[in-house]
Design an enzyme around this catalytic site. Structure first.
Site, short mmCIF file in Angstrom:
data_model
loop_
_atom_site.label_atom_id
_atom_site.label_comp_id
_atom_site.label_asym_id
_atom_site.label_seq_id
_atom_site.Cartn_x
_atom_site.Cartn_y
_atom_site.Cartn_z
N ARG A 3 1.44 1.90 -6.35
CA ARG A 3 1.88 0.66 -5.37
C ARG A 3 0.69 -0.02 -4.65
O ARG A 3 0.79 -1.26 -4.22
CB ARG A 3 2.28 1.60 -3.71
N LYS A 18 3.39 -1.88 -7.68
CA LYS A 18 5.23 -1.51 -8.95
C LYS A 18 5.91 -1.95 -7.59
O LYS A 18 7.36 -2.67 -7.65
CB LYS A 18 5.34 0.06 -8.37
N GLU A 66 10.79 -12.70 -20.14
CA GLU A 66 10.54 -11.36 -19.80
C GLU A 66 9.63 -10.93 -20.98
O GLU A 66 7.74 -9.92 -20.35
CB GLU A 66 12.02 -10.54 -19.95
N GLU A 107 1.54 -9.16 -18.03
CA GLU A 107 1.01 -8.82 -16.57
C GLU A 107 -0.13 -6.88 -16.55
O GLU A 107 -0.72 -7.07 -16.07
CB GLU A 107 2.09 -8.61 -15.98
N LYS A 139 6.14 -9.51 -19.40
CA LYS A 139 5.18 -7.95 -19.89
C LYS A 139 3.52 -8.01 -20.10
O LYS A 139 3.09 -7.12 -19.67
CB LYS A 139 6.43 -7.96 -20.74
N TRP A 189 -3.28 -1.94 -1.13
CA TRP A 189 -3.12 -3.68 -2.28
C TRP A 189 -3.59 -4.25 -0.79
O TRP A 189 -3.29 -4.53 -0.22
CB TRP A 189 -1.93 -3.41 -2.45
N ASN A 230 1.04 -0.04 5.71
CA ASN A 230 1.58 -1.15 4.43
C ASN A 230 2.17 -2.40 5.00
O ASN A 230 3.31 -1.95 5.94
CB ASN A 230 2.34 0.16 4.11
N GLY A 231 1.42 -3.39 4.75
CA GLY A 231 2.27 -4.72 5.57
C GLY A 231 1.87 -5.71 5.78
O GLY A 231 0.55 -5.61 5.37
N CYS A 266 1.01 -0.99 -0.19
CA CYS A 266 -0.14 0.02 0.02
C CYS A 266 0.07 1.40 0.13
O CYS A 266 2.30 1.17 0.05
CB CYS A 266 -1.02 -0.28 0.96
N HIS A 303 9.35 -30.64 -26.11
CA HIS A 303 9.61 -31.52 -24.96
C HIS A 303 8.17 -31.35 -24.47
O HIS A 303 7.67 -31.72 -23.38
CB HIS A 303 10.49 -31.33 -24.34
C1 AGP Z 1 7.48 -6.60 -13.88
O1 AGP Z 1 6.99 -5.29 -14.21
C2 AGP Z 1 7.06 -6.25 -12.10
N1 AGP Z 1 6.03 -5.02 -12.12
C3 AGP Z 1 7.50 -6.72 -10.89
O2 AGP Z 1 7.65 -8.16 -11.47
C4 AGP Z 1 9.14 -6.23 -10.53
O3 AGP Z 1 9.19 -6.53 -11.61
C5 AGP Z 1 9.34 -7.37 -9.67
O4 AGP Z 1 7.84 -6.93 -8.36
C6 AGP Z 1 10.31 -7.03 -9.02
O5 AGP Z 1 10.49 -5.77 -8.47
P1 AGP Z 1 11.63 -5.05 -8.49
O6 AGP Z 1 12.29 -4.54 -9.13
O7 AGP Z 1 11.68 -3.79 -7.47
O8 AGP Z 1 12.74 -6.15 -7.02
#
Ligand code: AGP
Length: 611
Positions: free
Chosen positions: A27, A606, A484, A491, A488, A74, A100-101, A2, A507
């Protein structure tokens, strides 16, 4: 993960708290709330949905007062609705908390409180904190600091939290254990925030609050206490993000802006770090002596998500150019796996935010075992950056879009420079070093040219945006890129996508191939080109549509693929930095065409500050 904001001063708190929430919305964004204090009254306003919903409510019912706290959520406990939105009030309405936590022992505490007749409104772990503080406060005849301290002693888990109470209507209290918290120092006003971006344009003087610290703020004063109420010294740091950096400027989304910033951020990542005279790279903040670096017999790269994919490219780079064995570990597994690690092993944590709980825990576990630790990180002053023995900042500027883009290319560039630096300490000749420096310096221009594929990618997105599945395939340096690219797309467009080493298809995954499942082949003119072409043929033979991402002038792939995205040729070890750009753009346009919220995709945040 959060976002919390707190303000105490002489100005109306509401607009400051809301502006801060807008900046922290990446966040977590499933509900938002604010509470302000005037005299003995708490004015609470909260709503499920984006901060915009809360702003609409405040338009009808403003929250007066120069002291207040706010939150964007969140969800960890309880669905996203008005009742579970923060702030949470105590039963007697005298205490409000934003958090937050995760409070791991909340259920036990909640049952004890319910047995004492306390009625709960929400499903959250946080409400337990408000109830406990109020009970302590009643016992302590209004000493809020003591009440908070006694309550924190009962909690297990993580928190970055802020507390206000009608009992002391001029006091803002903050506390941190595990989740990030920043204190902002203004002129007759003080701030709390989960990260400094909420304070842009408000103050440049910040304190990155450490674990087990209590922040005591009034309009005219601030100090930090540790948990036995002793005042502790605080290190005030300059925080100089200019507001322009954190705005979308002319772009429709932060993600697109950050994709287009890459030529510049690659320049920033290399600035002052490449040295032709030594034919090597220089890093000012590694803080490990040359002997330690030269003695390193093994490197462990640990990270999560996109940063983990950068680490996978780092494995290829460091093993090829520094000849040091590398292991890549998911941080969440690494911290509990307890692998045998010998003395001459360096642990490198890769993270954009510097606050990812799993990566922070992996760092602490490595330090506990006495291994030298480094952080490759973007956010200055973040927990991982501060706790690692040394490290390298990416200088990519704020990355606001939840889908990481420019941080990835800067992470891989930094890993390439690290491979050069460690390689030059070992067997790499000066000429090889100079070649790498020349090739690294060509990256910003190559990225600029790669962005020219935008329209071609958009056309391909228009053709495939409504598929349900998608495969990404690559070999060698481009295998992590397949992972990757798939991440992308997953997500931000919510399409199911998988990345594989191209040869792995036979396989099993090739069973997924059908006319509705496009396969994106990442091609490079390197030693495995023909092998990848055979894998491409295998997919074509089963009626799967093929999109080839390849180098300009490669006619062969064009003869077989349904769609081709041409990129400027780059040395194989640097291709992941260039070839990721069309994958970022493809995911972006598919998500836009599907009407998804590109910058704030569902269920994500994020920086993941809970385990
Ligand atoms: C990637 O697009 C995501 N936001 C997520 O997988 C991110 O890379 C992951 O949470 C790691 O975050 P960080 O690099 O801030 O540690």
């Amino acid at each position: 993960m959060c976002g919390i904001v707190g303000y105490v001063g002489h100005k109306e708190a509401e607009p400051i708290l809301i502006e801060g929430l807008h900046r922290l919305e990446y966040r977590g964004y499933d509900s938002a709330g604010v509470v302000t204090v005037t005299g003995q009254k708490l004015h609470i306003r909260k709503r499920a949905g984006r901060v915009g919903e809360l702003v609409r409510l405040l338009g009808e019912r403003p929250a007066p007062g120069c002291l207040g706290i706010s939150h964007t959520r969140w969800a960890t406990h309880g669905p996203a609705n008005d009742v579970n939105a923060h702030p949470h009030l105590s039963q007697d309405g005298t205490v409000a908390v934003v958090h937050n936590g995760v409070i791991e022992n909340y259920a036990v505490l909640k049952r004890q409180l319910q047995a004492e007749g306390i009625r709960f409104q929400s499903d959250t772990d946080t409400e337990v904190i408000a109830q406990l503080i109020a009970l302590q406060l009643a016992e302590l005849k209004g000493d809020l600091i003591e009440a908070v301290q006694r309550t924190l002693a009962l909690l297990k888990g993580t928190y970055g939290l802020a507390v206000v109470s009608a009992a002391q209507p001029d006091l803002l209290i903050g506390a941190r254990l595990g989740s990030p918290l920043v204190l902002g120092i203004g002129d007759e006003e003080h701030f709390l925030a989960s990260d400094p971006s909420a304070l842009i344009g408000k103050t440049q003087q910040v304190v990155y609050v450490q674990d087990h610290r209590l922040c005591v703020l009034t309009a005219d004063d601030w100090h930090l206490l540790d948990y036995d109420r002793t005042r502790v010294q605080a290190c005030v740091q300059q925080f100089d993000w200019d507001p322009g950096e954190a705005d979308k400027s002319t772009f429709e989304h932060y993600m697109l802006k950050e994709i287009y910033e890459q030529p510049e951020t690659l320049e920033n990542a290399m600035r002052g770090r490449l040295c032709e005279a030594d034919a090597s790279a220089h890093f000012g903040g590694l803080n490990l002596d040359t002997q330690q670096l030269r003695r390193a017999e093994r490197i462990i790269l640990t990270a999560c998500g996109t940063s983990y994919h950068a680490a996978l490219v780092g494995e290829y780079l460091i093993e090829e150019y520094a000849r040091i064995p590398v292991e890549v570990e998911y941080a969440s597994e690494f911290r509990y796996r307890n692998p045998p690690i010998d003395r001459n092993t360096i642990v490198i944590c890769i993270t954009q935010s510097g606050e990812t709980a799993d990566t922070l825990a992996a760092l602490r576990e490595s330090k506990r075992k006495g291994h030298p630790t480094l952080a490759i990180c973007n956010v200055v002053g973040s927990s991982i950056a501060r706790e690692a023995d040394g490290g390298v900042y990416l200088h990519a500027g704020p990355e606001i879009g939840v889908a990481s883009t420019k941080a990835f290319t800067s992470q891989v560039t930094t890993l390439a420079m690290l491979a050069l630096y460690l390689g030059r300490m070992r067997h790499l000749s000066a000429q090889q070093g100079l070649n790498m420096i020349r090739e690294l310096r060509s990256l910003p221009d190559l990225a600029r040219r790669a962005l020219h594929c935008h329209d071609a990618v958009k056309r391909i997105a228009e053709k495939y945006y409504d598929v349900s599945n998608c495969l990404y395939l690559g070999r060698q340096y481009l295998y992590p890129l397949a992972l990757e690219g798939a991440l992308k797309l997953k997500e931000i467009s919510y399409i199911h996508a998988e990345g594989y080493p191209a040869a792995e298809m036979k396989h099993g995954p090739i069973a997924l191939v059908d006319p509705h499942t496009p396969s994106i082949f990442l091609m490079s003119r390197g030693p495995v080109f023909d092998k990848v072409m055979s894998n491409l043929e295998e997919v074509k033979a089963r009626g799967g549509p093929v999109i080839a991402v390849t180098c300009e002038g490669d006619e062969e792939a064009a003869t077989r693929a349904d769609e081709v995205i041409y990129l400027p040729e780059a040395p194989e070890y640097l291709q992941p930095i260039i070839a990721v750009i069309p994958l970022q753009l493809l995911a972006y346009h598919v998500a836009v065409l599907r009407g998804c919220d590109v910058d704030k995709p569902r269920n994500l945040a994020k920086s993941v500050t809970v385990e």
